[in-house]
Enzyme design. Structure first.
Site, PDB file in Angstrom:
ATOM      1  N   ASP A  15      -4.950   3.341  -1.498  1.00  0.00           N
ATOM      2  CA  ASP A  15      -5.948   3.713  -0.500  1.00  0.00           C
ATOM      3  C   ASP A  15      -6.503   5.095  -0.826  1.00  0.00           C
ATOM      4  O   ASP A  15      -5.843   6.111  -0.602  1.00  0.00           O
ATOM      5  CB  ASP A  15      -5.327   3.711   0.894  1.00  0.00           C
ATOM      6  CG  ASP A  15      -5.028   2.302   1.382  1.00  0.00           C
ATOM      7  OD1 ASP A  15      -5.966   1.496   1.449  1.00  0.00           O
ATOM      8  OD2 ASP A  15      -3.862   2.013   1.694  1.00  0.00           O
ATOM      9  N   HIS A  54      -8.732   0.881  -3.512  1.00  0.00           N
ATOM     10  CA  HIS A  54      -9.662   0.655  -2.399  1.00  0.00           C
ATOM     11  C   HIS A  54     -10.320   2.001  -2.073  1.00  0.00           C
ATOM     12  O   HIS A  54      -9.692   2.888  -1.512  1.00  0.00           O
ATOM     13  CB  HIS A  54      -8.866   0.110  -1.202  1.00  0.00           C
ATOM     14  CG  HIS A  54      -9.656  -0.047   0.052  1.00  0.00           C
ATOM     15  ND1 HIS A  54      -9.058  -0.158   1.285  1.00  0.00           N
ATOM     16  CD2 HIS A  54     -11.002  -0.099   0.269  1.00  0.00           C
ATOM     17  CE1 HIS A  54      -9.993  -0.281   2.210  1.00  0.00           C
ATOM     18  NE2 HIS A  54     -11.169  -0.240   1.619  1.00  0.00           N
ATOM     19  N   HIS A 110      -1.448  -1.462  -4.019  1.00  0.00           N
ATOM     20  CA  HIS A 110      -2.702  -1.117  -3.352  1.00  0.00           C
ATOM     21  C   HIS A 110      -2.798   0.395  -3.183  1.00  0.00           C
ATOM     22  O   HIS A 110      -1.877   1.041  -2.679  1.00  0.00           O
ATOM     23  CB  HIS A 110      -2.757  -1.807  -1.985  1.00  0.00           C
ATOM     24  CG  HIS A 110      -4.097  -1.728  -1.331  1.00  0.00           C
ATOM     25  ND1 HIS A 110      -5.162  -2.508  -1.721  1.00  0.00           N
ATOM     26  CD2 HIS A 110      -4.548  -0.943  -0.311  1.00  0.00           C
ATOM     27  CE1 HIS A 110      -6.209  -2.228  -0.955  1.00  0.00           C
ATOM     28  NE2 HIS A 110      -5.870  -1.276  -0.102  1.00  0.00           N
ATOM     29  N   SER A 155       0.839  -1.193   0.000  1.00  0.00           N
ATOM     30  CA  SER A 155       0.000   0.000   0.000  1.00  0.00           C
ATOM     31  C   SER A 155       0.874   1.243   0.000  1.00  0.00           C
ATOM     32  O   SER A 155       1.650   1.470   0.947  1.00  0.00           O
ATOM     33  CB  SER A 155      -0.904   0.023   1.229  1.00  0.00           C
ATOM     34  OG  SER A 155      -1.500   1.297   1.384  1.00  0.00           O
ATOM     35  N   MET A 167     -12.296   4.254  -0.045  1.00  0.00           N
ATOM     36  CA  MET A 167     -12.852   4.549   1.282  1.00  0.00           C
ATOM     37  C   MET A 167     -13.482   5.930   1.201  1.00  0.00           C
ATOM     38  O   MET A 167     -12.992   6.899   1.808  1.00  0.00           O
ATOM     39  CB  MET A 167     -11.753   4.464   2.336  1.00  0.00           C
ATOM     40  CG  MET A 167     -11.279   3.044   2.584  1.00  0.00           C
ATOM     41  SD  MET A 167      -9.820   2.938   3.636  1.00  0.00           S
ATOM     42  CE  MET A 167      -8.542   3.140   2.382  1.00  0.00           C
ATOM     43  N   ASP A 202      -6.217  -6.148   4.965  1.00  0.00           N
ATOM     44  CA  ASP A 202      -5.556  -4.840   4.978  1.00  0.00           C
ATOM     45  C   ASP A 202      -5.600  -4.269   6.385  1.00  0.00           C
ATOM     46  O   ASP A 202      -6.671  -4.017   6.933  1.00  0.00           O
ATOM     47  CB  ASP A 202      -6.282  -3.906   4.002  1.00  0.00           C
ATOM     48  CG  ASP A 202      -5.629  -2.535   3.894  1.00  0.00           C
ATOM     49  OD1 ASP A 202      -4.604  -2.304   4.551  1.00  0.00           O
ATOM     50  OD2 ASP A 202      -6.165  -1.689   3.151  1.00  0.00           O
ATOM     51  N   MET A 241     -10.976  -5.351   6.377  1.00  0.00           N
ATOM     52  CA  MET A 241     -10.198  -4.345   7.097  1.00  0.00           C
ATOM     53  C   MET A 241      -9.899  -4.871   8.495  1.00  0.00           C
ATOM     54  O   MET A 241     -10.811  -5.129   9.276  1.00  0.00           O
ATOM     55  CB  MET A 241     -10.972  -3.026   7.182  1.00  0.00           C
ATOM     56  CG  MET A 241     -11.092  -2.277   5.871  1.00  0.00           C
ATOM     57  SD  MET A 241      -9.482  -1.877   5.123  1.00  0.00           S
ATOM     58  CE  MET A 241      -8.691  -0.926   6.427  1.00  0.00           C
ATOM     59  N   MET A 251      -9.016   7.952  -0.006  1.00  0.00           N
ATOM     60  CA  MET A 251      -9.806   8.449   1.125  1.00  0.00           C
ATOM     61  C   MET A 251     -10.280   9.869   0.856  1.00  0.00           C
ATOM     62  O   MET A 251      -9.543  10.674   0.273  1.00  0.00           O
ATOM     63  CB  MET A 251      -8.977   8.413   2.403  1.00  0.00           C
ATOM     64  CG  MET A 251      -8.357   7.066   2.705  1.00  0.00           C
ATOM     65  SD  MET A 251      -7.413   7.102   4.245  1.00  0.00           S
ATOM     66  CE  MET A 251      -6.520   5.545   4.121  1.00  0.00           C
TER      67      MET A 251
END
Length: 218
Positions: free
Chosen positions: A34, A65, A32, A7, A67, A174, A136, A36
């Site tokens: 992330d 991913h 990966h 990540s 979020m 993760d 998660m 957000m």
């Protein structure tokens, strides 16, 4: 076959190209991402422009991913940016089946993610439609958190659900993943290990990727 998905949340963005090349040398399977928005989780990271820049400098598949709130609004933008696999949260999607179908229609692999407090049973009606499930094992929002031990039971439960329906679905974990728990996660049913701090905090990133894989296979 166990996949390692570093990540880049924990990467040095001032030196990102070199660190991605180090991931390639280490044999990372996915990168990966992330994503957000500061609303669904209490942090703000990056969006499609950064993802597009990353896609230009590596051939490693990009595993995004989301979020974020209202993920449906951004599915197409991440496809254009070069994402190969796109995961959304069960908690963020009002019409989850429609969102998953949209992702797959655009040619990406579709995944769903569960926060620590969300039970495995929430996957019952969607599991047969997805390509991956992301558990998660920390509360999402920040890197470097301690692994939540109760996640092991959830991973085992989801692994059994996947086995029962007889479809190849990646089971991704993760949060707090490192060399001390990698083997336990794999034995519980995980097929993809996401690791940020435990890789990028090391002086030699390539070795860190290889060491995590070796630990997972013990």
């Amino acid at each position: 076959m166990i996949k390692i998905a570093p990540s880049i949340l924990s990467a040095d963005f001032s030196n990102l190209m070199k660190q991605i090349k180090d991931l390639e040398k280490g044999g990372a399977d996915w990168i990966h991402l992330d994503i957000m928005d500061g609303h669904f989780v209490p942090n703000l990271t990056f969006g499609p422009p950064i993802v597009k820049a990353i896609s230009r400098i590596t051939k490693i598949p990009l595993d995004a991913h989301l979020m974020i709130e209202h993920p449906d609004r951004y599915v197409e933008a991440f496809k254009i940016a070069g994402v190969n696999r796109l995961t959304v949260h069960v908690e963020a999607c009002k019409h989850l089946h429609r969102t998953v179908q949209h992702i797959k229609k655009l040619g990406m692999k579709a995944g769903v993610s569960l926060n620590p407090a969300t039970p495995a049973s929430s996957l019952k009606e969607i599991l047969s439609y997805v390509d991956q499930v992301l558990v998660m094992s920390v509360n999402p929002g920040f890197g470097g958190q301690k692994f939540i031990e109760s996640s092991i039971r959830k991973i085992q439960e989801i692994a059994l659900m996947i086995k029962t329906i007889g479809k190849k679905i990646e089971l991704e974990v993760d949060g707090g993943v490192d060399e001390t728990n990698a083997s336990k996660l794999v034995k519980s049913g995980a097929t993809v290990l996401v690791a940020g701090y435990s890789i990028f905090s090391k002086k030699n990133i390539s070795h860190a990727v290889r060491n995590l894989r070796n630990a997972a296979l013990k």
